[in-house]
Each structure stands twice: as C-alpha cells, then as structure tokens.
Design a protein around this motif. Sequence first.
Motif, PDB file in Angstrom:
ATOM      1  N   GLY A  12     -15.427 -64.370 -28.326  1.00 26.77           N
ATOM      2  CA  GLY A  12     -15.968 -63.852 -29.567  1.00 26.77           C
ATOM      3  C   GLY A  12     -14.909 -63.091 -30.342  1.00 26.77           C
ATOM      4  O   GLY A  12     -13.731 -63.102 -29.983  1.00 26.77           O
ATOM      5  N   PRO A  13     -15.303 -62.407 -31.407  1.00 27.74           N
ATOM      6  CA  PRO A  13     -14.350 -61.634 -32.217  1.00 27.74           C
ATOM      7  C   PRO A  13     -13.899 -60.384 -31.478  1.00 27.74           C
ATOM      8  O   PRO A  13     -14.476 -59.989 -30.473  1.00 27.74           O
ATOM      9  CB  PRO A  13     -15.182 -61.269 -33.455  1.00 27.74           C
ATOM     10  CG  PRO A  13     -16.592 -61.218 -32.945  1.00 27.74           C
ATOM     11  CD  PRO A  13     -16.685 -62.299 -31.901  1.00 27.74           C
ATOM     12  N   LEU A  34     -22.020 -60.424 -22.158  1.00 25.53           N
ATOM     13  CA  LEU A  34     -20.901 -60.046 -23.012  1.00 25.53           C
ATOM     14  C   LEU A  34     -19.947 -59.176 -22.211  1.00 25.53           C
ATOM     15  O   LEU A  34     -20.317 -58.092 -21.742  1.00 25.53           O
ATOM     16  CB  LEU A  34     -21.391 -59.288 -24.248  1.00 25.53           C
ATOM     17  CG  LEU A  34     -22.403 -60.002 -25.142  1.00 25.53           C
ATOM     18  CD1 LEU A  34     -22.782 -59.109 -26.321  1.00 25.53           C
ATOM     19  CD2 LEU A  34     -21.866 -61.338 -25.631  1.00 25.53           C
ATOM     20  N   CYS A  35     -18.718 -59.647 -22.046  1.00 28.96           N
ATOM     21  CA  CYS A  35     -17.723 -58.927 -21.244  1.00 28.96           C
ATOM     22  C   CYS A  35     -16.522 -58.580 -22.116  1.00 28.96           C
ATOM     23  O   CYS A  35     -15.892 -59.467 -22.693  1.00 28.96           O
ATOM     24  CB  CYS A  35     -17.257 -59.778 -20.062  1.00 28.96           C
ATOM     25  SG  CYS A  35     -18.557 -60.260 -18.933  1.00 28.96           S
ATOM     26  N   GLY A  63     -18.754 -62.796 -37.888  1.00 30.02           N
ATOM     27  CA  GLY A  63     -18.201 -61.638 -37.189  1.00 30.02           C
ATOM     28  C   GLY A  63     -18.844 -61.355 -35.858  1.00 30.02           C
ATOM     29  O   GLY A  63     -18.498 -61.965 -34.846  1.00 30.02           O
ATOM     30  N   ASP A  64     -19.812 -60.441 -35.840  1.00 35.17           N
ATOM     31  CA  ASP A  64     -20.360 -59.960 -34.567  1.00 35.17           C
ATOM     32  C   ASP A  64     -21.740 -60.518 -34.249  1.00 35.17           C
ATOM     33  O   ASP A  64     -22.479 -59.932 -33.465  1.00 35.17           O
ATOM     34  CB  ASP A  64     -20.423 -58.428 -34.584  1.00 35.17           C
ATOM     35  CG  ASP A  64     -21.326 -57.894 -35.695  1.00 35.17           C
ATOM     36  OD1 ASP A  64     -21.783 -58.707 -36.522  1.00 35.17           O
ATOM     37  OD2 ASP A  64     -21.557 -56.674 -35.750  1.00 35.17           O
ATOM     38  N   SER A  79     -27.638 -59.717 -32.944  1.00 35.85           N
ATOM     39  CA  SER A  79     -26.479 -58.889 -33.252  1.00 35.85           C
ATOM     40  C   SER A  79     -25.832 -58.360 -31.972  1.00 35.85           C
ATOM     41  O   SER A  79     -26.514 -58.084 -30.985  1.00 35.85           O
ATOM     42  CB  SER A  79     -26.902 -57.712 -34.134  1.00 35.85           C
ATOM     43  OG  SER A  79     -25.819 -56.830 -34.348  1.00 35.85           O
ATOM     44  N   THR A  80     -24.492 -58.251 -32.007  1.00 34.13           N
ATOM     45  CA  THR A  80     -23.765 -57.621 -30.895  1.00 34.13           C
ATOM     46  C   THR A  80     -23.108 -56.326 -31.344  1.00 34.13           C
ATOM     47  O   THR A  80     -22.318 -55.742 -30.603  1.00 34.13           O
ATOM     48  CB  THR A  80     -22.693 -58.581 -30.331  1.00 34.13           C
ATOM     49  OG1 THR A  80     -21.700 -58.824 -31.336  1.00 34.13           O
ATOM     50  CG2 THR A  80     -23.316 -59.891 -29.889  1.00 34.13           C
TER      51      THR A  80
END
Length: 240
Positions: A12-13, A34-35, A63-64, A79-80
């Motif tokens: 990811g970003p 998510l790491c 983006g996120d 959303s992250t």
Amino acid sequence: RGKSRANTISFGPQKAGTKQNVVSVGVEKKTILLCYLEEPEKALELAFQPRYGDIVGFLWFQGDKLMVAFSLGHLVVISTNPEEVGREKFCTRLHTSIRDLAYSPIGPRVVACSDSTVKVIKVDSEHKKWKIERCIDVKNAGTLEKISWTKDGTCFSVSSKTGCLHVFVLDTSMTQGSIQHGGFGLSNWFGGPQNSGYPLLEFMTFLSSFVFLFALLMFVVYDVSFLDVARVVFLESPVI
C-alpha cells in the motif's frame, strides 16, 4: 500469524509522516492484515460482515483507502487512515457474485466482473453514490475470471476460463464514455466466432480457422505440406 493462510499480498502507500510502506495481506479470504514494515507489532486486522461472503480481491486507491470485492457481489470501500481505520466509507452490491475487479490507473473508474457480466463504475470521490456507466453481457465465452487495465487507462481486458480474451476500448473523451468491444480466443476455433460486433473480423477468424484445420487434415492423411495447401487455396495452382 500462526498457521493462517495468506491468499493475497500487496503493498500500500507509505504511512503518513514516515517513509515506511504498509503491506496488506488477505488472510483465509475473511480478513485483511495491515503490517507496517518498521512497526510489525502495530499490525491491524480488518474484519468484514459475514453477509458479504469471502474476499475475492482488494486494491489500494485514493491514497489510504482499500476497495474490497466479495464473493456474494458486494463492493466495499474501507479507510486505513489512523483516525478512522476500519470504517466503511461505501458499500454497494454490484452482482450476485464477483470474480475480479480492477481500478483504472488514471481513475476514477473501476471494472468488476461476475461469471458473464462486466460492469464499469465511475467512482465518486466522496463515496456517496457510484454510477454504473456500462453493464456488458459477455456471451459464449465461458466463466469470466480476470481483469486488467492498460497503463494509460484507455483499455481493459477480461479473460475467461475457456481461454477467451475480451478487450474493451474506453473513450473517455465523451461525456458518458463509450466502449468498443472485441473478443478472440480458443473458442473462436472450436465453438464458433465471438459476438465481437465486428462481422468482418468474425468472418476472417472463421475462414482462417477453416483453412488451418483443412491444411492439418491434408498433412496428416495425405502427407501434403502446409505450403502446398496454401498454393491450392490461395493461388489455385496444382500441387507439385
């Protein structure tokens, strides 16, 4: 993570304010892990409602944000961002099932396919309402399987389990956008020409398939070469 099985892995970003990347891992088709590479102890696991079905695929965009497709036809944006991580920003049901999805490299469109239908959706940046721009029924191609965009975002292709490849050209210069469709594959030879919308292309495909099979038959049965068959068919000269 113990003995859990990872189905999909993607980068990811970068995390806001840092230079580290985040790795997203699909686990058992149920959750997404998510790491953060520099802070593995702060890993987050995103879970979803069981009514969505299994996770078919997911991708990063804007983006996120994560766009997640599910086996029972749901498409979810989550959303992250640390302030709202795990919060669903948008959810809709596109098909009775989803096989694959792909986001345009130039935005703001996503393509998702079911067994025999392709939908092109224009993504609303605020995720209040997405618009289905096109719904395309792909016939006589077998079960659709994978979607891929070209780098410039003008074309996307959809493959099927029978070996067919359908190519769609998107004209983004028009207000609503228009799509031209052409298809080819193994089923053109053995299952008839595809309904590509190009009669001349279909006829030439059928003719070339017939010539190939005829030449193969002559070679196997009468030991006549492909070149000799070509002379007879195209030049009307006797076989020497």
